[in-house]
Design a protein around this motif. Structure first.
Motif, PDB file in Angstrom:
ATOM      1  N   ARG A  37      70.337  71.393  27.152  1.00 47.51           N
ATOM      2  CA  ARG A  37      70.904  71.355  25.803  1.00 47.51           C
ATOM      3  C   ARG A  37      71.316  72.744  25.327  1.00 47.51           C
ATOM      4  NH1 ARG A  37      66.823  67.601  22.297  1.00 47.51           N
ATOM      5  NH2 ARG A  37      68.378  68.059  20.707  1.00 47.51           N
ATOM      6  N   GLU A  38      70.619  73.770  25.796  1.00 43.78           N
ATOM      7  CA  GLU A  38      70.886  75.139  25.340  1.00 43.78           C
ATOM      8  C   GLU A  38      71.623  76.005  26.363  1.00 43.78           C
ATOM      9  OE1 GLU A  38      68.052  73.131  23.216  1.00 43.78           O
ATOM     10  OE2 GLU A  38      67.447  73.957  25.153  1.00 43.78           O
ATOM     11  N   LEU A  39      71.726  75.546  27.596  1.00 42.82           N
ATOM     12  CA  LEU A  39      72.375  76.329  28.649  1.00 42.82           C
ATOM     13  C   LEU A  39      73.553  75.551  29.208  1.00 42.82           C
ATOM     14  CD1 LEU A  39      69.187  77.617  30.482  1.00 42.82           C
ATOM     15  CD2 LEU A  39      70.783  79.010  29.149  1.00 42.82           C
TER      16      LEU A  39
ATOM     17  N   ALA B 139      72.160  64.800  17.628  1.00 39.53           N
ATOM     18  CA  ALA B 139      71.304  65.878  17.139  1.00 39.53           C
ATOM     19  C   ALA B 139      69.892  65.751  17.695  1.00 39.53           C
ATOM     20  CB  ALA B 139      71.280  65.874  15.617  1.00 39.53           C
ATOM     21  N   ARG B 140      69.409  64.536  17.848  1.00 43.42           N
ATOM     22  CA  ARG B 140      68.057  64.325  18.355  1.00 43.42           C
ATOM     23  C   ARG B 140      67.946  64.519  19.868  1.00 43.42           C
ATOM     24  NH1 ARG B 140      66.466  58.799  15.012  1.00 43.42           N
ATOM     25  NH2 ARG B 140      65.574  59.831  13.153  1.00 43.42           N
ATOM     26  N   LEU B 141      68.988  64.122  20.590  1.00 38.30           N
ATOM     27  CA  LEU B 141      68.858  64.025  22.038  1.00 38.30           C
ATOM     28  C   LEU B 141      69.706  65.003  22.839  1.00 38.30           C
ATOM     29  CD1 LEU B 141      68.911  60.134  22.392  1.00 38.30           C
ATOM     30  CD2 LEU B 141      66.928  61.641  22.114  1.00 38.30           C
ATOM     31  N   ARG B 142      70.823  65.477  22.295  1.00 38.20           N
ATOM     32  CA  ARG B 142      71.781  66.195  23.135  1.00 38.20           C
ATOM     33  C   ARG B 142      72.149  67.592  22.632  1.00 38.20           C
ATOM     34  NH1 ARG B 142      73.542  60.959  22.442  1.00 38.20           N
ATOM     35  NH2 ARG B 142      73.241  59.631  24.288  1.00 38.20           N
ATOM     36  N   GLU B 143      72.323  67.761  21.351  1.00 36.18           N
ATOM     37  CA  GLU B 143      72.805  69.048  20.857  1.00 36.18           C
ATOM     38  C   GLU B 143      71.736  70.124  20.995  1.00 36.18           C
ATOM     39  OE1 GLU B 143      74.141  68.374  16.890  1.00 36.18           O
ATOM     40  OE2 GLU B 143      76.075  67.564  17.525  1.00 36.18           O
TER      41      GLU B 143
ATOM     42  N   ASN C 239      77.666  69.838  29.113  1.00 35.86           N
ATOM     43  CA  ASN C 239      76.874  69.426  30.252  1.00 35.86           C
ATOM     44  C   ASN C 239      76.723  67.920  30.302  1.00 35.86           C
ATOM     45  OD1 ASN C 239      76.494  72.025  31.038  1.00 35.86           O
ATOM     46  ND2 ASN C 239      74.472  72.250  30.121  1.00 35.86           N
ATOM     47  N   ALA C 240      76.665  67.391  31.510  1.00 35.09           N
ATOM     48  CA  ALA C 240      76.343  65.989  31.684  1.00 35.09           C
ATOM     49  C   ALA C 240      74.860  65.788  31.376  1.00 35.09           C
ATOM     50  CB  ALA C 240      76.658  65.562  33.117  1.00 35.09           C
TER      51      ALA C 240
ATOM     52  N   PHE D  66      67.258  69.568  33.103  1.00 34.72           N
ATOM     53  CA  PHE D  66      66.588  70.670  33.790  1.00 34.72           C
ATOM     54  C   PHE D  66      66.029  71.589  32.719  1.00 34.72           C
ATOM     55  CE2 PHE D  66      70.811  72.412  33.053  1.00 34.72           C
ATOM     56  CZ  PHE D  66      70.560  73.716  32.670  1.00 34.72           C
ATOM     57  N   SER D  67      65.122  72.446  33.089  1.00 40.36           N
ATOM     58  CA  SER D  67      64.604  73.459  32.172  1.00 40.36           C
ATOM     59  C   SER D  67      64.621  74.800  32.878  1.00 40.36           C
ATOM     60  CB  SER D  67      63.186  73.110  31.705  1.00 40.36           C
ATOM     61  OG  SER D  67      62.299  73.049  32.804  1.00 40.36           O
TER      62      SER D  67
END
Length: 279
Positions: free
Chosen positions: A42-44, A159-163, A240-241, A245-246
């Protein structure tokens, strides 16, 4: 002889530049990092030029948002999106007056992961959905209101799951002062960049200024050990699809980021933990 000297000087300059760059990387990674954030897909995001055929490397970029609030009466001129007047003043930039042209300032910014700013964005999305649902209940056959309600529902789900859960929450000229105000090193990262003033309101009777920030060090090279695994999960375009990953991203002595751990996760159904955080 002159050609040999020029060639030697050129090669020497290249070697010196590489040595300086490597020394900077070495110094940046000495000791404990200034901060270490556990980020996700979500952040990368894959950097825009990552999939170039002539480049076997892979780089990611930080995806972050700025805080946004409801404007009273949907008044765009008084909306508090972007940097506030106090934040602009803190870096020595105008917060009112005529439309700026080249008002910029090198400064530091604080990025907050999965904190109050993110929860505020969820509350705002929930409020928009509630407002859309209330209007639709009064006119259930109105096609336009149906679309608005569907859009608001989708926005809340995203907002809850993807952003991204990474938000810019403050700026300043003194990184040490910012670190004192934001001491959580697993939640707050300092980044260097440029603050720019822009005109928020286009009403000729009122001139309202806002601000934005552009980071100078948000590109992160992926180490070779994880390059292939991440390349297979990241699409060759911005965004991103849904491939989880983290990655642990550390910000070192020069506050430049690098990846020191990656975990590839199996795709699973997203679950909300009740606090707005979903994986």
């Amino acid at each position: 002889m002159n050609k040999r000297l020029m060639l030697g000087a050129g090669l020497g300059l290249i070697l010196l530049s590489n040595a300086v760059a490597l020394a900077g990387v070495w110094y940046n990674r000495q000791g404990e990092p200034d901060s270490r954030l556990l980020l996700s897909e979500r952040e990368l995001h894959r950097d825009w030029d990552g999939p170039r055929q002539e480049n076997s490397g892979l780089s990611l970029s930080l995806d972050w948002r700025m805080v946004s609030h409801d404007a009273p009466g949907q008044d765009y001129c008084t909306s508090t999106y972007g940097l506030s007047a106090a934040q602009l003043q803190a870096v020595g930039l105008p917060s009112s007056g005529p439309e700026p042209r080249r008002d910029t300032r090198r400064a530091w910014a604080v990025l907050e992961l999965d904190g109050p700013a993110y929860r505020q964005s969820l509350q705002l999305a929930e409020r928009h959905l509630q407002q859309a649902s209330d209007k639709l209940s009064q006119q259930p056959d109105n096609k336009e209101l149906q679309e608005h309600e569907q859009d608001a529902r989708k926005a809340l789900e995203n907002a809850r799951l993807r952003e991204t859960r990474l938000f810019l929450v403050d700026v300043g000229l003194d990184p040490e002062a910012l670190r004192e105000r934001y001491p959580e090193r697993a939640r707050h990262a300092l980044v260097h960049g440029t603050v720019r003033v822009w005109r928020r309101c286009y009403d000729a009777d009122r001139i309202t200024l806002g601000g934005t920030f552009s980071a100078s060090n948000e590109r992160i090279n992926v180490p070779h050990a994880w390059r292939q695994a991440l390349a297979e999960r990241l699409p060759e375009h911005y965004g991103n699809a849904d491939q989880p990953f983290s990655a642990a991203v550390s910000f070192g002595q020069r506050l430049e980021p690098w990846i020191d751990e990656v975990r590839i996760e199996e795709k699973a159904t997203h679950r909300d933990d009740g606090n707005g955080t979903a994986r």
